[in-house]
Design a protein around this motif. Structure first.
Motif, PDB file in Angstrom:
ATOM      1  N   VAL A 157       4.857   6.957   1.697  1.00  0.00           N
ATOM      2  CA  VAL A 157       5.205   5.877   2.617  1.00  0.00           C
ATOM      3  C   VAL A 157       4.655   4.583   2.020  1.00  0.00           C
ATOM      4  O   VAL A 157       3.503   4.539   1.581  1.00  0.00           O
ATOM      5  CB  VAL A 157       4.609   6.108   4.013  1.00  0.00           C
ATOM      6  N   LEU A 158       5.485   3.557   1.985  1.00  0.00           N
ATOM      7  CA  LEU A 158       5.053   2.255   1.484  1.00  0.00           C
ATOM      8  C   LEU A 158       4.820   1.316   2.665  1.00  0.00           C
ATOM      9  O   LEU A 158       5.718   1.095   3.476  1.00  0.00           O
ATOM     10  CB  LEU A 158       6.102   1.656   0.549  1.00  0.00           C
ATOM     11  N   GLU A 159       3.627   0.773   2.740  1.00  0.00           N
ATOM     12  CA  GLU A 159       3.278  -0.180   3.788  1.00  0.00           C
ATOM     13  C   GLU A 159       3.464  -1.589   3.225  1.00  0.00           C
ATOM     14  O   GLU A 159       2.842  -1.960   2.231  1.00  0.00           O
ATOM     15  CB  GLU A 159       1.829   0.052   4.215  1.00  0.00           C
ATOM     16  N   MET A 173       4.143   5.046  10.987  1.00  0.00           N
ATOM     17  CA  MET A 173       4.934   4.627   9.829  1.00  0.00           C
ATOM     18  C   MET A 173       5.997   5.658   9.476  1.00  0.00           C
ATOM     19  O   MET A 173       7.103   5.304   9.055  1.00  0.00           O
ATOM     20  CB  MET A 173       4.006   4.387   8.625  1.00  0.00           C
ATOM     21  N   ASN A 174       5.660   6.919   9.612  1.00  0.00           N
ATOM     22  CA  ASN A 174       6.633   7.994   9.366  1.00  0.00           C
ATOM     23  C   ASN A 174       6.401   9.096  10.391  1.00  0.00           C
ATOM     24  O   ASN A 174       5.451   9.871  10.271  1.00  0.00           O
ATOM     25  CB  ASN A 174       6.503   8.552   7.947  1.00  0.00           C
ATOM     26  N   VAL A 198       0.862  -1.188   0.000  1.00  0.00           N
ATOM     27  CA  VAL A 198       0.000   0.000   0.000  1.00  0.00           C
ATOM     28  C   VAL A 198       0.892   1.229   0.000  1.00  0.00           C
ATOM     29  O   VAL A 198       1.762   1.380   0.878  1.00  0.00           O
ATOM     30  CB  VAL A 198      -0.937   0.022   1.229  1.00  0.00           C
ATOM     31  N   LEU A 199       0.687   2.096  -0.971  1.00  0.00           N
ATOM     32  CA  LEU A 199       1.475   3.323  -1.077  1.00  0.00           C
ATOM     33  C   LEU A 199       0.613   4.503  -0.640  1.00  0.00           C
ATOM     34  O   LEU A 199      -0.411   4.800  -1.254  1.00  0.00           O
ATOM     35  CB  LEU A 199       1.967   3.527  -2.510  1.00  0.00           C
ATOM     36  N   HIS A 200       1.023   5.157   0.417  1.00  0.00           N
ATOM     37  CA  HIS A 200       0.289   6.305   0.952  1.00  0.00           C
ATOM     38  C   HIS A 200       0.889   7.576   0.374  1.00  0.00           C
ATOM     39  O   HIS A 200       2.055   7.913   0.635  1.00  0.00           O
ATOM     40  CB  HIS A 200       0.374   6.329   2.483  1.00  0.00           C
ATOM     41  N   THR A 201       0.106   8.277  -0.416  1.00  0.00           N
ATOM     42  CA  THR A 201       0.567   9.509  -1.046  1.00  0.00           C
ATOM     43  C   THR A 201      -0.603  10.247  -1.657  1.00  0.00           C
ATOM     44  O   THR A 201      -1.674   9.668  -1.852  1.00  0.00           O
ATOM     45  CB  THR A 201       1.607   9.217  -2.147  1.00  0.00           C
TER      46      THR A 201
END
Length: 414
Positions: free
Chosen positions: A55-57, A47-48, A4-7
């Motif tokens: 951020v990559l989960e 996560m950050n 999962v990419l958070h952006t």
């Protein structure tokens, strides 16, 4: 658990990993994300801790920093060409990733970020960022003059990250008039950004047509109207405009200092025509004509010698280096004439030059604007010295051998 990419949408840092995923066949989910909200939640901050994206989960834990995420994704599916086929190729890939992130993206961001108000704007700061960016692009342009891709013969992670870094500049602040000085970079960028795996992520990319105005200056203007509430609204709102016009007025008023020098009997364009039109008896016609025209009060002659000739081991790289210098000297065309000789039958080649400048010294605007100037040792010609005068004549006529060496090439700036 899927990746999962958070952006937020359009984040060029996140695009590095998404493009790498297209090449490796890795599936990445990108959920809805609202910057300023999603990145403030306790779950995200675990996560950050500083709340930045992307951020990559992953099943093993979270990864932040865009280059680290792209590296992780590029290695997920085992063997692929994104990381090279040997240790030296891997080293070169890492080299270009660092170079494009620090020297290219860093300076693009300093230039663009200050203009849109992300950081304080200053003219010296902008000039420094542009100068450093040009130097980096020139180095990249030289490398790409003989290569389609940065490393090897196919796209690697170095190309993915470098093109994503360049994309910020091409789409926001680097206009065609700016990038045209780096034709190999232009060819490279448009070739790579239009690859199918890139287009799936970034879509159709268009180059910006204008440099954005400085936001901070414009934002400061309305405050002036509030300082004088009793005055008429229209004059108060328009009050800053004359100031703006006064700031821009130097275009007609502040002429180039060289235009304010006393008239010279030497007309530079006449010399350039004589040089160009003399096809035979060059020494008797053009060289004699030069010394007849030369005005030591209105002009000065300078020798230049490249400081790092030991680096000039490859002929085409050396020629490109000199060609780039002459391109950047274009702003001095009205006030200068130059000859650049590349000497030697084999590397390392020696680069030597002769320049005629309007005025008694090297013009300050050239020293300020053309970063190549600091790469040369400059020596003013003493025309009372017959040996120096003869050296000038030989350089103008491309005498060969020159100082005992063959000429690889001779380039003229006129």
């Amino acid at each position: 658990m899927a990746l999962v990419l958070h952006t937020y949408k359009g984040n060029k840092g996140a695009e590095k990993a998404l493009i790498a995923a297209e090449y490796t066949g890795v599936q990445i989910n990108v959920p809805d994300f609202e910057m300023g909200v999603s990145n403030k939640t306790p779950e995200f901050l675990k996560m950050n801790p500083i709340g930045k994206v992307p951020v990559l989960e992953t099943p093993e834990g979270a990864i932040f920093e865009s280059n680290a995420i792209a590296r992780y994704v590029s290695r997920l599916n085992g063997e692929n060409s994104l990381n090279g086929s040997s240790l030296i190729e891997y080293g070169h890939i890492e080299q270009w990733i660092d170079f494009s992130s620090l020297e290219i993206f860093g300076n693009i961001f300093m230039w663009f970020g200050a203009r849109i108000g992300y950081m304080p704007y200053s003219v010296p700061g902008e000039e420094a960022a542009i100068s450093a960016l040009k130097r980096a692009l020139d180095a990249l342009n030289t490398h790409l003059s003989s290569s389609t891709y940065l490393v090897g013969h196919s796209i690697t992670l170095a190309d993915i990250i470098t093109v994503c870094n360049l994309s910020l500049g091409f789409t926001t602040i680097m206009t065609k008039s700016f990038t045209s000085a780096f034709p190999h970079v232009e060819r490279y960028f448009w070739t790579v950004i239009n690859q199918p795996n890139f287009k799936k992520v970034v879509g159709d990319v268009k180059q910006t047509e204008a440099v954005p105005p400085v936001t901070s200056k414009k934002a400061a203007q309305p405050a002036k109207a509030k300082e004088e509430p009793k005055k008429k609204a229209a004059p108060a709102a328009e009050a800053p405009k004359p100031v703006e016009e006064e700031e821009e007025a130097p275009k007609p008023k502040a002429k180039n200092p060289l235009d304010l020098l006393p008239p010279s009997p030497m007309v530079l364009d006449e010399w350039k025509r004589l040089y160009s039109n003399t096809k035979s008896n060059f020494r008797e016609v053009a060289i004699k004509g030069f010394w007849d025209m030369y005005d030591p009060e209105g002009y000065s002659l300078w020798f230049c010698d490249y400081k790092y000739n030991d680096e000039n081991t490859v002929s085409f790289v050396t020629l490109n280096k000199v060609g780039g210098f002459l391109q950047r000297m274009d702003l001095a065309r009205k006030y200068a004439f130059g000859k650049m000789l590349i000497c030697g039958a084999e590397g390392p080649f020696k680069v030597k030059g002769l320049w005629l400048f309007r005025g008694p010294e090297i013009p300050k605007f050239i020293m300020d604007e053309v970063y190549d100037m600091e790469l040369y040792e400059w020596t003013k010609v003493d025309i009372s010295d017959e040996a120096q005068k003869e050296r000038v004549s030989q350089m103008i006529e491309d005498a060969e051998p020159f100082e005992g060496e063959a000429l690889l090439d001779a380039k003229c700036f006129k």
